[in-house]
Design a protein around this motif. Structure first.
Motif, mmCIF file in Angstrom:
data_model
loop_
_atom_site.group_PDB
_atom_site.id
_atom_site.type_symbol
_atom_site.label_atom_id
_atom_site.label_comp_id
_atom_site.label_asym_id
_atom_site.label_seq_id
_atom_site.Cartn_x
_atom_site.Cartn_y
_atom_site.Cartn_z
ATOM 1 N N ASN A 12 0.788 -1.246 0.000
ATOM 2 C CA ASN A 12 0.000 0.000 0.000
ATOM 3 C C ASN A 12 0.814 1.288 0.000
ATOM 4 O O ASN A 12 0.375 2.298 0.543
ATOM 5 N N GLY A 14 2.103 2.397 -3.026
ATOM 6 C CA GLY A 14 1.923 2.967 -4.363
ATOM 7 C C GLY A 14 2.771 2.326 -5.450
ATOM 8 O O GLY A 14 2.931 2.871 -6.531
ATOM 9 N N LYS A 15 3.292 1.127 -5.166
ATOM 10 C CA LYS A 15 4.136 0.448 -6.162
ATOM 11 C C LYS A 15 3.373 0.149 -7.443
ATOM 12 O O LYS A 15 3.836 0.436 -8.542
ATOM 13 N N SER A 16 2.179 -0.443 -7.279
ATOM 14 C CA SER A 16 1.420 -0.830 -8.470
ATOM 15 C C SER A 16 0.908 0.391 -9.221
ATOM 16 O O SER A 16 0.816 0.368 -10.451
ATOM 17 N N SER A 17 0.581 1.459 -8.492
ATOM 18 C CA SER A 17 0.150 2.689 -9.162
ATOM 19 C C SER A 17 1.277 3.215 -10.039
ATOM 20 O O SER A 17 1.063 3.606 -11.194
ATOM 21 N N ASP A 110 -3.772 9.411 3.463
ATOM 22 C CA ASP A 110 -5.085 9.097 2.908
ATOM 23 C C ASP A 110 -5.747 8.134 3.875
ATOM 24 O O ASP A 110 -5.314 6.988 4.010
HETATM 25 N N1 LIG Z 1 -4.139 9.599 -2.052
HETATM 26 C C1 LIG Z 1 -3.224 8.871 -2.665
HETATM 27 N N2 LIG Z 1 -3.441 7.559 -2.812
HETATM 28 C C2 LIG Z 1 -2.512 6.811 -3.439
HETATM 29 C C3 LIG Z 1 -1.306 7.375 -3.946
HETATM 30 N N3 LIG Z 1 -0.597 6.376 -4.499
HETATM 31 C C4 LIG Z 1 -1.310 5.250 -4.353
HETATM 32 N N4 LIG Z 1 -2.478 5.509 -3.721
HETATM 33 C C5 LIG Z 1 -3.539 4.564 -3.373
HETATM 34 O O1 LIG Z 1 -3.055 3.636 -2.433
HETATM 35 C C6 LIG Z 1 -3.609 2.344 -2.658
HETATM 36 C C7 LIG Z 1 -2.511 1.341 -2.776
HETATM 37 O O2 LIG Z 1 -1.747 1.641 -3.925
HETATM 38 P P1 LIG Z 1 -0.969 0.507 -4.735
HETATM 39 O O3 LIG Z 1 -0.297 1.179 -5.861
HETATM 40 O O4 LIG Z 1 -1.873 -0.624 -5.053
HETATM 41 O O5 LIG Z 1 0.087 0.069 -3.627
HETATM 42 P P2 LIG Z 1 1.076 -1.187 -3.578
HETATM 43 O O6 LIG Z 1 0.498 -2.138 -2.591
HETATM 44 O O7 LIG Z 1 2.360 -0.620 -3.074
HETATM 45 O O8 LIG Z 1 1.202 -1.761 -4.945
HETATM 46 C C8 LIG Z 1 -4.460 2.456 -3.918
HETATM 47 O O9 LIG Z 1 -5.802 2.612 -3.516
HETATM 48 C C9 LIG Z 1 -3.949 3.735 -4.568
HETATM 49 O O10 LIG Z 1 -4.955 4.395 -5.311
HETATM 50 C C10 LIG Z 1 -1.104 8.797 -3.776
HETATM 51 O O11 LIG Z 1 -0.075 9.361 -4.194
HETATM 52 N N5 LIG Z 1 -2.086 9.479 -3.129
#
Ligand SMILES: Nc1nc2c(ncn2[C@@H]2O[C@H](COP(=O)(O)OP(=O)(O)O)[C@@H](O)[C@H]2O)c(=O)[nH]1
Ligand SMILES: [Mg+2]
Length: 366
Positions: A12, A14-17, A110
């Motif tokens: 969570n 932001g890796k996948s984003s 968030d």
């Molecule tokens: N508010 C906000 N939410 C974010 C940001 N980057 C990622 N998210 C949210 O955080 C959640 C997890 O992101 P994800 O990319 O799946 O994280 P991962 O587990 O590291 O791959 C998702 O709901 C994203 O939309 C950001 O810069 N700002």
């Protein structure tokens, strides 16, 4: 062979984003790469290079092709990963395959996105990930040493040098992650990285920021800036969420307007990709003519035949010579024709070490 950069970090963050944003670029560029398949967690993205665009223009090339780099989305590491927690072993082995690491650190607030340790704390988050890598490395190094010692015991003294290297590695790993990469030769680092040790791979921190904090740095970001200075690890700021949105917009005008409304002048993805590229210790050379201008990447200190081999194995096998001019010189002269007329193109042999920015025409026998 592709050069790979792995995206790691806690869940969570932001890796996948970030990865999706990169894949958005890949999709946009895929018309230039007809053979490019899209794999679920590997993205191949074009490496931005202003020189390529100018070179293509000056030589009136029909097609311009960027060099590519691969990014791998590695699922979240958690505390205890080195002991197999949360599929830890699988994730760690995914990291072993990459050439460099982009460590994403959460700097956004968030309420709707939970944090694995309830509070946002870049320093603590980094410590968790790095200590998991460290613990896995210590275990691995001890196993390597055991094996090498056995070999030496039965008279294979040629392994002594390698044993001494890994003794030094173990010592450094145990002394709290404060080793200095300058203490190691590039040959040492090659051996270490090939053995699957993670802590010695080139790494950068990626601060994932709030939409609102991209221009005005928040406290998390400030902390991370400080930390990256102390640890001498490069840092890039991005907002993964914004980048993901931007990269999905095809219409350029619409994209511009959205960026303007958010007060950002340039996508930070370019900067992220360029930083990743720098970590990989590569140089770029170009081939350029009326048909196409193309950027290629190769490990620093490579010889001309290896560069030729990047284009085609026959080019390496039948290598005769390379006609070389630097990008700067070619641009100053005004183009390939002018360079030829003024006798500015050098002919180099097989011992020539390719320099960043070389524009090369290979001569070969088939
Ligand atoms: N508010 C906000 N939410 C974010 C940001 N980057 C990622 N998210 C949210 O955080 C959640 C997890 O992101 P994800 O990319 O799946 O994280 P991962 O587990 O590291 O791959 C998702 O709901 C994203 O939309 C950001 O810069 N700002
Ligand atoms: Mg993910």
């Amino acid at each position: 062979m592709g050069f790979k950069c792995g995206i790691i970090g806690l869940p969570n963050v932001g890796k996948s984003s970030l990865f999706n944003a990169l894949v958005g670029l890949q999709k946009a560029a895929s018309e230039n790469y007809p053979f490019c398949t899209i794999e679920p967690n590997i993205g191949k993205v074009p490496i931005p290079d202003d020189r390529l665009v100018k070179l293509s223009k000056i030589n009136k090339s029909k097609v311009t092709i960027n060099a590519q780099m691969e990014f791998v989305d590695i699922a979240g590491l958690v505390k205890g990963a080195s002991k197999g927690e949360g599929l830890g072993n699988k994730f760690l082995s995914n990291i072993r395959e990459v050439d460099a690491i982009a460590h994403v650190v959460r700097c956004f607030e968030d309420k709707n996105v939970s944090h694995v340790h309830s509070a946002i704390d870049p320093e603590y988050d980094i410590e968790i990930i790095e200590s998991e890598l460290l613990l896995a490395d210590i275990e691995r190094t001890e196993k390597i040493l055991e094996k090498l010692n056995k070999l030496i015991k039965v008279g294979k003294y040629e392994y002594k040098e390698e044993r001494d290297l890994f003794l030094k590695v173990l010592n450094d790993l145990k002394s709290d992650n404060t080793y200095d990469q300058m203490d190691y030769t590039s040959k040492d680092l090659y051996t270490i990285n090939k053995s699957g040790i993670l802590s010695f791979k080139p790494v950068m921190y990626v601060a994932n920021l709030d939409e609102g904090s991209l221009n005005s740095k928040n406290i998390y970001n400030k902390k991370l800036i400080e930390l990256s200075k102390i640890k001498k690890i490069p840092l890039v700021n991005i907002s993964a969420k914004i980048e993901e949105e931007l990269s999905s917009i095809k219409d350029l005008q619409e994209k511009k307007e959205l960026m303007k409304s958010m007060d950002i002048s340039r996508s930070s993805l370019d900067k992220f990709i360029s930083s990743g590229f720098k970590l990989l210790n590569l140089v770029t050379f170009f081939t350029s003519g009326e048909k196409e201008t193309k950027a290629w990447t190769i490990q620093k200190e490579s010889y001309a035949p290896d560069a030729a081999g990047k284009i085609h194995t026959d080019f390496k096998k039948g290598f005769i010579a390379a006609d070389v001019i630097s990008y700067d010189k070619l641009l100053n002269l005004g183009g390939e024709k002018e360079a030829k007329l003024s006798g500015s193109i050098r002919t180099e042999g097989k011992d020539y070490v390719v320099q960043d920015g070389d524009v090369i025409l290979f001569k070969f026998n088939v």
